[in-house]
Scaffold this active site. Structure first.
Site, short mmCIF file in Angstrom:
data_model
loop_
_atom_site.label_atom_id
_atom_site.label_comp_id
_atom_site.label_asym_id
_atom_site.label_seq_id
_atom_site.Cartn_x
_atom_site.Cartn_y
_atom_site.Cartn_z
N ASP A 1 -9.56 -8.19 10.18
CA ASP A 1 -10.02 -7.45 9.01
C ASP A 1 -10.85 -6.26 9.48
O ASP A 1 -11.73 -6.41 10.33
CB ASP A 1 -10.88 -8.39 8.15
CG ASP A 1 -11.29 -7.78 6.83
OD1 ASP A 1 -11.43 -6.55 6.75
OD2 ASP A 1 -11.48 -8.56 5.88
N ASP B 1 0.85 -1.20 0.00
CA ASP B 1 0.00 0.00 0.00
C ASP B 1 0.88 1.25 0.00
O ASP B 1 1.56 1.54 0.99
CB ASP B 1 -0.90 -0.01 1.24
CG ASP B 1 -1.92 1.12 1.23
OD1 ASP B 1 -1.77 2.05 0.42
OD2 ASP B 1 -2.86 1.07 2.05
N ASP C 1 -6.36 2.36 6.94
CA ASP C 1 -6.80 0.99 7.21
C ASP C 1 -8.13 0.98 7.95
O ASP C 1 -8.96 0.08 7.76
CB ASP C 1 -5.78 0.25 8.09
CG ASP C 1 -4.48 -0.07 7.38
OD1 ASP C 1 -4.45 0.00 6.13
OD2 ASP C 1 -3.50 -0.40 8.07
#
Length: 362
Positions: A345, A287, A330
């Site tokens: 997650d 990322d 995130d």
């Protein structure tokens, strides 16, 4: 008994009719479940100032996130709803919540402005959502500045709010914003500009902020005639520690009394408050935004942070956790779901939080 005789026995009316009846009953139950789930698991984009557009719906649900009140999501600085109908600001999260039975609404306020200005815009959309859904209250989930905007709504019109969840939200301001303001003010002063005046470099930077805000409006489907007001300087000030201190005096609900303290109250005026956030900047080497957040994180002088918000500043109400291994993007499952490997997650964190709201009868 021969194989042929055995098969004939299975297909005699007395044998297969009960099975057929059971299968038929199952199909009917599935159809009923589908209808119920479709009604509960829907996702609306409320970027349109006059209403909300149904984006999609899920037909099957576990009821894990089937809350009493709709889930309303508020974006942070530079945010949007669903860019060009392709990418959610909360990447994949509305769909994840829908699959558990949530009715989800994403809102669009001025991408670049202060929290009281944006909070008033959010309030008007909450009123619209209440009218559309028939629900007297909503559960507000705000990422970054959206968490502060949500607190404004809860403070000025508490009757519309069942809960506020702040995600990686700079409730006591951001040291990154303080650093940027210092560069702008000192740089302009050194060039001979008076208070409130900016040098050419600062004007270009603030103008770029405004341009980004307008672009986000267009990406969310807002017409050129209805573009929202953008103000780069107001946005920077809104995220500073000085502005936050003044805002928190006006709207103190569920806030700690010191910078690194824990909130004493988790419910105020019948509204439950929650927060969660992370620390760390480079969480996924693929990322590219991680490396930028690693740079901005240096302005915190060792204070644990996610690149833009410190753990201490993120605390509001019931603190679920403030040390997840996730950076600022995130926590909205960005960029495009490139988050930390081997960690919870972000979609799961949202699902768990909305399930927490469900269990609280919200």
């Amino acid at each position: 008994m021969t194989r042929k005789t055995s098969l004939r026995a299975v297909f005699t009316p007395s044998a297969f009719l009960p099975s057929l009846g059971a299968i038929g009953a199952g199909v009917i139950l599935m159809a009923l479940q589908t209808t119920s789930a479709q009604a509960a698991g829907q996702y609306y984009n409320c970027a349109n100032p006059t209403g909300c557009k149904l984006v999609s719906s899920k037909y099957f649900t576990s009821k894990h996130t089937d809350t009493k009140y709709p889930v309303v999501m508020a974006h942070g600085l530079g945010g949007f709803t669903k860019a060009f109908g392709l990418v959610d600001y909360f990447y994949g999260i509305p769909e994840s919540l829908m699959s558990g039975g949530s009715q989800v609404y994403t809102t669009k306020t001025s991408s670049v402005n202060n929290s009281e200005f944006r909070g008033e815009q959010l309030l008007q959309q909450v009123k619209t959502i209440s009218a559309i859904s028939g629900s007297p209250k909503v559960n507000l989930l705000g990422h970054s500045q959206g968490g502060i905007d949500s607190r404004y709504v809860a403070a000025v019109e508490p009757k519309y709010v069942a809960s506020v969840t702040a995600i990686s939200s700079p409730e006591q301001g951001s040291k990154m914003s303080d650093w940027v303001i210092k560069q702008v003010v000192e740089g302009s002063a050194n060039d001979g500009y008076g208070e409130g005046e900016f040098n050419v470099g600062s004007q270009i930077a603030l103008g770029f902020f405004k341009l980004v805000g307008g672009f986000m409006d267009v990406s969310a489907g807002i017409s050129l005639k209805e573009l929202q007001e953008q103000d780069g300087w107001n946005a920077l000030e809104a995220l500073s520690t000085d502005y936050a201190a003044k805002f928190n005096v006006k709207f103190p609900a569920a806030m700690p009394t010191s910078y690194c303290g824990q909130p004493a109250d988790t419910e105020v005026n019948g509204i439950k408050y929650y927060s969660f956030s992370g620390i760390g900047q480079i969480t996924n080497g693929l990322d590219p935004s991680d490396y930028l957040l690693a740079l901005t994180g240096t302005t915190f002088n060792g204070d644990p942070n996610d690149g833009l918000v410190s753990a201490c500043s993120s605390r509001l109400g019931y603190v679920v956790r403030d040390d997840y291994r996730m950076n600022h993007l995130d926590s909205a499952n960005q960029v495009l779901g490139l988050t930390a490997w081997g960690q919870p997650d972000p979609k799961t964190l949202y699902r768990d939080q909305v399930n927490r709201l469900k269990k609280a009868n919200l």
